[in-house]
Design an enzyme around this catalytic site. Structure first.
Site, short mmCIF file in Angstrom:
data_model
loop_
_atom_site.label_atom_id
_atom_site.label_comp_id
_atom_site.label_asym_id
_atom_site.label_seq_id
_atom_site.Cartn_x
_atom_site.Cartn_y
_atom_site.Cartn_z
N LYS A 1 -7.58 1.42 -2.29
CA LYS A 1 -7.07 0.89 -1.02
C LYS A 1 -7.19 1.94 0.09
O LYS A 1 -7.46 1.62 1.25
CB LYS A 1 -5.61 0.45 -1.19
CG LYS A 1 -4.90 0.05 0.08
CD LYS A 1 -5.40 -1.25 0.70
CE LYS A 1 -4.85 -1.41 2.11
NZ LYS A 1 -4.90 -2.73 2.65
N LYS B 1 1.00 4.95 8.14
CA LYS B 1 1.46 5.27 6.78
C LYS B 1 0.24 5.43 5.86
O LYS B 1 0.16 6.38 5.08
CB LYS B 1 2.37 4.13 6.31
CG LYS B 1 2.56 4.06 4.82
CD LYS B 1 3.05 2.68 4.39
CE LYS B 1 2.13 1.56 4.72
NZ LYS B 1 1.59 0.73 3.71
N THR C 1 0.87 -1.19 0.00
CA THR C 1 0.00 0.00 0.00
C THR C 1 0.90 1.23 0.00
O THR C 1 1.64 1.45 0.96
CB THR C 1 -0.90 0.03 1.26
OG1 THR C 1 -1.64 -1.18 1.33
CG2 THR C 1 -1.86 1.21 1.21
P1 NAP Z 1 6.06 -6.53 7.24
O1 NAP Z 1 5.72 -7.83 7.89
O2 NAP Z 1 6.71 -5.47 8.06
O3 NAP Z 1 7.00 -6.87 5.97
C1 NAP Z 1 7.61 -5.87 5.22
C2 NAP Z 1 8.47 -6.52 4.17
O4 NAP Z 1 9.05 -5.48 3.35
C3 NAP Z 1 9.65 -7.31 4.74
O5 NAP Z 1 9.89 -8.41 3.89
C4 NAP Z 1 10.80 -6.29 4.65
O6 NAP Z 1 12.08 -6.89 4.59
C5 NAP Z 1 10.48 -5.63 3.33
N1 NAP Z 1 11.08 -4.29 3.20
C6 NAP Z 1 10.71 -3.17 3.84
N2 NAP Z 1 11.47 -2.14 3.46
C7 NAP Z 1 12.33 -2.61 2.53
C8 NAP Z 1 13.36 -2.03 1.74
N3 NAP Z 1 13.64 -0.72 1.84
N4 NAP Z 1 14.04 -2.84 0.90
C9 NAP Z 1 13.75 -4.14 0.80
N5 NAP Z 1 12.79 -4.77 1.50
C10 NAP Z 1 12.09 -4.00 2.36
O7 NAP Z 1 4.78 -5.85 6.58
P2 NAP Z 1 3.44 -6.52 6.00
O8 NAP Z 1 2.40 -6.51 7.07
O9 NAP Z 1 3.76 -7.78 5.28
O10 NAP Z 1 2.99 -5.37 4.96
C11 NAP Z 1 3.58 -5.23 3.68
C12 NAP Z 1 2.72 -4.28 2.84
O11 NAP Z 1 1.39 -4.82 2.74
C13 NAP Z 1 2.56 -2.88 3.44
O12 NAP Z 1 2.53 -1.91 2.43
C14 NAP Z 1 1.23 -2.97 4.15
O13 NAP Z 1 0.61 -1.70 4.30
C15 NAP Z 1 0.45 -3.88 3.22
N6 NAP Z 1 -0.66 -4.62 3.84
C16 NAP Z 1 -0.50 -5.28 5.02
C17 NAP Z 1 -1.58 -5.97 5.57
C18 NAP Z 1 -1.50 -6.71 6.89
O14 NAP Z 1 -2.55 -7.09 7.43
N7 NAP Z 1 -0.32 -6.99 7.41
C19 NAP Z 1 -2.82 -5.98 4.91
C20 NAP Z 1 -2.93 -5.32 3.70
C21 NAP Z 1 -1.85 -4.63 3.17
P3 NAP Z 1 12.83 -7.34 5.95
O15 NAP Z 1 12.33 -8.73 6.24
O16 NAP Z 1 14.27 -7.30 5.62
O17 NAP Z 1 12.45 -6.36 7.03
#
Ligand code: NAP
Length: 296
Positions: free
Chosen positions: A172, A240, A97
């Site tokens: 979104k 965010k 997102t």
């Molecule tokens: P998360 O568990 O914090 O995972 C983030 C991922 O992004 C990790 O693999 C992280 O790598 C990687 N990352 C972050 N910054 C980076 C960079 N600069 N370079 C390379 N890799 C990077 O987050 P998440 O919950 O999966 O969410 C991911 C996305 O989906 C977000 O945009 C969020 O808003 C969206 N989303 C989440 C949900 C939910 O329920 N969780 C639902 C809908 C949408 P590392 O492992 O090295 O930290």
């Protein structure tokens, strides 16, 4: 049909989504900044590489799901990024997102290389990612959307093409306004129920099938009652999204009172060190205001 799929970002959402692609029979090449998080997928048949550029060099569809706008820019446009080795005709599907404007700029940069982009953010949480039942709101060209249907169907159920590039991200943000308001109502309702001496589990059971039912109520209220604040979706990431909503609204002088209030309450939780807690910790801000604690 595209068979070689690249996957960048194996966090809470990305890991189960990539696993579902493997289960659907795609050849999946993965990259994660913290390499150790890729091990489970490698044991399930994924190929691991050491940069986003390598992912792009070996696949025809590259999926990204990382945290924030600068992170997507970094893995796609940065050093060793996707753009360095993307092939003409390939597609990048960004499922993070992020900002709709930044999305359109990234799409334009990829187009210079002859590559296409869909913005395809998701809703449905960690469980939806595990179950392959995510809602996916897609922006981009019609033909590219059609081409990517088999890939998207491996991860989601309600897959809607909502318009041109950037529109998936805009929808979104609509989703997040609904999430913020609904979760706020769930938290207030639980505080009221607690103060009134109602059995909380029975109260949820009684109302969840009626007009007050919602994903937030069904999934997060039971966690609040158990005082389980582990993240399915972290407050930092929700902030965010709400920042993107409020900035976008401000450009057209649009008032969003409830969303603005929830955004402010989450700031108070971030200041209190709760940024990595799940969004359901919103109840803690209301508990401080009311002096009522929900659950045991
Ligand atoms: P998360 O568990 O914090 O995972 C983030 C991922 O992004 C990790 O693999 C992280 O790598 C990687 N990352 C972050 N910054 C980076 C960079 N600069 N370079 C390379 N890799 C990077 O987050 P998440 O919950 O999966 O969410 C991911 C996305 O989906 C977000 O945009 C969020 O808003 C969206 N989303 C989440 C949900 C939910 O329920 N969780 C639902 C809908 C949408 P590392 O492992 O090295 O930290």
């Amino acid at each position: 049909m595209d068979k070689q799929i690249g996957f960048i970002g194996l966090g809470i959402m990305g890991k189960p989504m990539a696993l579902n692609l493997i289960k659907a029979g795609f050849d999946v090449t993965v990259y994660n900044r913290t390499a150790s998080k890729a091990e489970q997928l490698v044991s399930q048949g994924a190929k691991k590489v050491s940069s986003p550029a390598e992912v792009a060099g070996q696949t025809t569809v590259v999926i990204t799901i990382v945290s924030d706008t600068p992170d997507v820019e970094s893995v796609i446009l940065g050093k060793n990024g996707v753009i360095e080795r993307i092939r003409a005709g390939s597609v990048v599907i960004d499922m993070s997102t992020i900002s709709p404007e930044a999305t359109r700029e990234i799409a334009a940069r990829l187009k210079e290389k002859g590559a296409h982009m869909l913005d395809a953010p998701v809703s449905g949480g960690e469980q939806g990612a595990i179950d392959g039942t995510l809602s996916i709101m897609v922006g981009g060209d019609d033909d590219i959307f059609e081409r990517c249907q088999p890939v998207l169907q491996a991860m989601g159920k309600n897959i809607i093409h909502v318009g041109p590039s950037g529109m998936g991200q805009t929808v979104k943000l609509v989703n997040q306004i609904l999430v913020a308001g609904t979760l706020n109502a769930v938290a207030e309702a639980l505080i009221f129920a607690q103060k009134s001496g109602v059995d909380l589990d029975k109260a949820i059971d009684a109302v969840k099938g009626g007009a007050a039912g919602s994903w937030q109520l069904a999934n997060l209220a039971p966690r609040i009652i158990r005082r389980d604040f582990q993240p399915g979706f972290m407050i930092d990431l929700m902030q965010k999204d709400l920042k993107l909503v409020m900035e976008s609204a401000a450009t057209s002088k649009l008032t969003l009172p409830t969303t603005g209030l929830v955004h402010q309450m989450y700031y108070s939780l971030q200041s209190a060190g709760e940024g990595k807690s799940g969004t359901q910790a919103l109840v803690k801000a209301l508990e401080r205001l009311t002096g009522v604690q929900v659950g045991k």
